[in-house]
Design an enzyme around this catalytic site. Sequence first.
Site, mmCIF file in Angstrom:
data_model
loop_
_atom_site.group_PDB
_atom_site.id
_atom_site.type_symbol
_atom_site.label_atom_id
_atom_site.label_comp_id
_atom_site.label_asym_id
_atom_site.label_seq_id
_atom_site.Cartn_x
_atom_site.Cartn_y
_atom_site.Cartn_z
ATOM 1 N N ARG A 179 -55.841 154.669 14.587
ATOM 2 C CA ARG A 179 -55.247 154.693 15.928
ATOM 3 C C ARG A 179 -55.334 156.089 16.577
ATOM 4 O O ARG A 179 -54.442 156.505 17.316
ATOM 5 C CB ARG A 179 -53.788 154.202 15.894
ATOM 6 C CG ARG A 179 -53.635 152.801 15.353
ATOM 7 C CD ARG A 179 -54.358 151.779 16.215
ATOM 8 N NE ARG A 179 -54.213 150.439 15.663
ATOM 9 C CZ ARG A 179 -55.119 149.832 14.888
ATOM 10 N NH1 ARG A 179 -56.251 150.476 14.571
ATOM 11 N NH2 ARG A 179 -54.930 148.619 14.428
ATOM 12 N N SER A 227 -48.360 146.235 19.853
ATOM 13 C CA SER A 227 -47.542 146.645 18.711
ATOM 14 C C SER A 227 -46.771 147.919 19.028
ATOM 15 O O SER A 227 -47.351 148.901 19.487
ATOM 16 C CB SER A 227 -48.418 146.875 17.482
ATOM 17 O OG SER A 227 -49.038 145.674 17.073
ATOM 18 N N GLU A 306 -46.372 153.364 17.456
ATOM 19 C CA GLU A 306 -47.767 153.242 17.890
ATOM 20 C C GLU A 306 -47.857 153.331 19.406
ATOM 21 O O GLU A 306 -48.826 153.857 19.943
ATOM 22 C CB GLU A 306 -48.372 151.927 17.401
ATOM 23 C CG GLU A 306 -49.829 151.756 17.760
ATOM 24 C CD GLU A 306 -50.493 150.595 17.048
ATOM 25 O OE1 GLU A 306 -51.386 149.966 17.638
ATOM 26 O OE2 GLU A 306 -50.126 150.319 15.895
#
Length: 321
Positions: A179, A227, A306
Site C-alpha cells: 500500500r 478498507s 489504511e
Amino acid sequence: MSSARTPAFIAALRARVGGEVREAEGLARYTTYRIGGPATVLLPQRPEDVGAALQCAAAHGVPWFALGLGSNLLLPDEGLDALVIRLGRGLDRLEPLGDGRWRAGAGLPQPLAARKTAEAGFAGLHRFVGVPGTVGGGVYMNAGCHGGEWAEVVESVLAVDASGVDRVIPRGEIPFRYRHSGLTGLVVLTATVRLEATDRSAIEAEVAELFRWRQEGTPFNQPCCGSVFKNPGGPGWKRPDAPRSAGQLIEAAGLKGTRVGGAEVSPMHANYFVNTGGASAADVRGLIALARRTVREQFGVELETEVKMVRPDGSFEPALS
C-alpha cells in the site's frame, strides 16, 4: 504558506492553465466518502495543465493536492487551503502498445481499465474491477485486492514533480511496498503496464465473478473509503483459529453496526466504515479511534489505518499505528 482560496492566486491560475477552476467548491462530491469542506479545484483539460498548475502553485507558495475519484481518503471538514488538482476527464486514455503493454491515464477509473483490458483478452488489471479509484491513485497508493497489486504490473510511470517537470520513472526505481509506492511529492500522469495475454472468455468470466463478490461482500452502494485499516501482519495473535484480518478483529470485538454520529461500522463488512448520511470527518475519526481502542483492549493488536487522512494543507497525516 499561502492559500489556494485567495482571489489573487485563483486569477493567476486561470490565466496560466487550461481547464476549469472552481472556487469554494465543496469536496464531498469528489470523494467516495462524500465528506470534505470547500477548496479551490482545478479540472485540467490535458496532462500539460497539471505541470502548469504546479508551477503556478510553486510561484505563489501554495500547496497542492492531487485527487482522482477520492477513494481511500478522508478530507477535513474545514476544507483545503491546498489547490486540489482533480485528475479525470482529459487524463483518462487507455492505449494498447503491443506485446501486452498498455498505457493508462491517471484519471481513468480502475474498474474501467480492468474491464477494457479483460475484454481485449489481457489479465493483470482485471483484479481491480471492483476497486473504486483511478489508475493514478491506484499506482500512487499501490492499491491491491484479490491477491494482486499495481506493483506487479507497472513497467514505468510518467509523473510530474512539484516544480512542474515531468519524467518517466522505470519500475526498478519505484520503491513499491504494501500500500505504498514511494512516489511522494509527484503526480502520476500515466502508467505503462505489462499484462498477460489469456483466454478472453475465461478472463471475462473471472471479472464477472470478482465484481459479483465485491457487490455481495462489501457495502458497495454506500459512501465509504474502502478498507479503513490495513490487515495486521503475523501468523496469528493467540491461536491458529484466532481472527487475523482487520475486519475479523473488528467483528470479533462486537463492533459491527456501531455508530459515531453519521459514521457506522458496516454490518456487511467490519473493515468498511460507511457514511449513513451527513457524517463528518470528525465522526469517522471518532469511530476509527473507538475501533482501534476496542481491538487493542480485547486482542492486544494495534490496527494501522489504511485510509489516508488529509490535513488542510494537503499533506497526509501519519498512519495511526
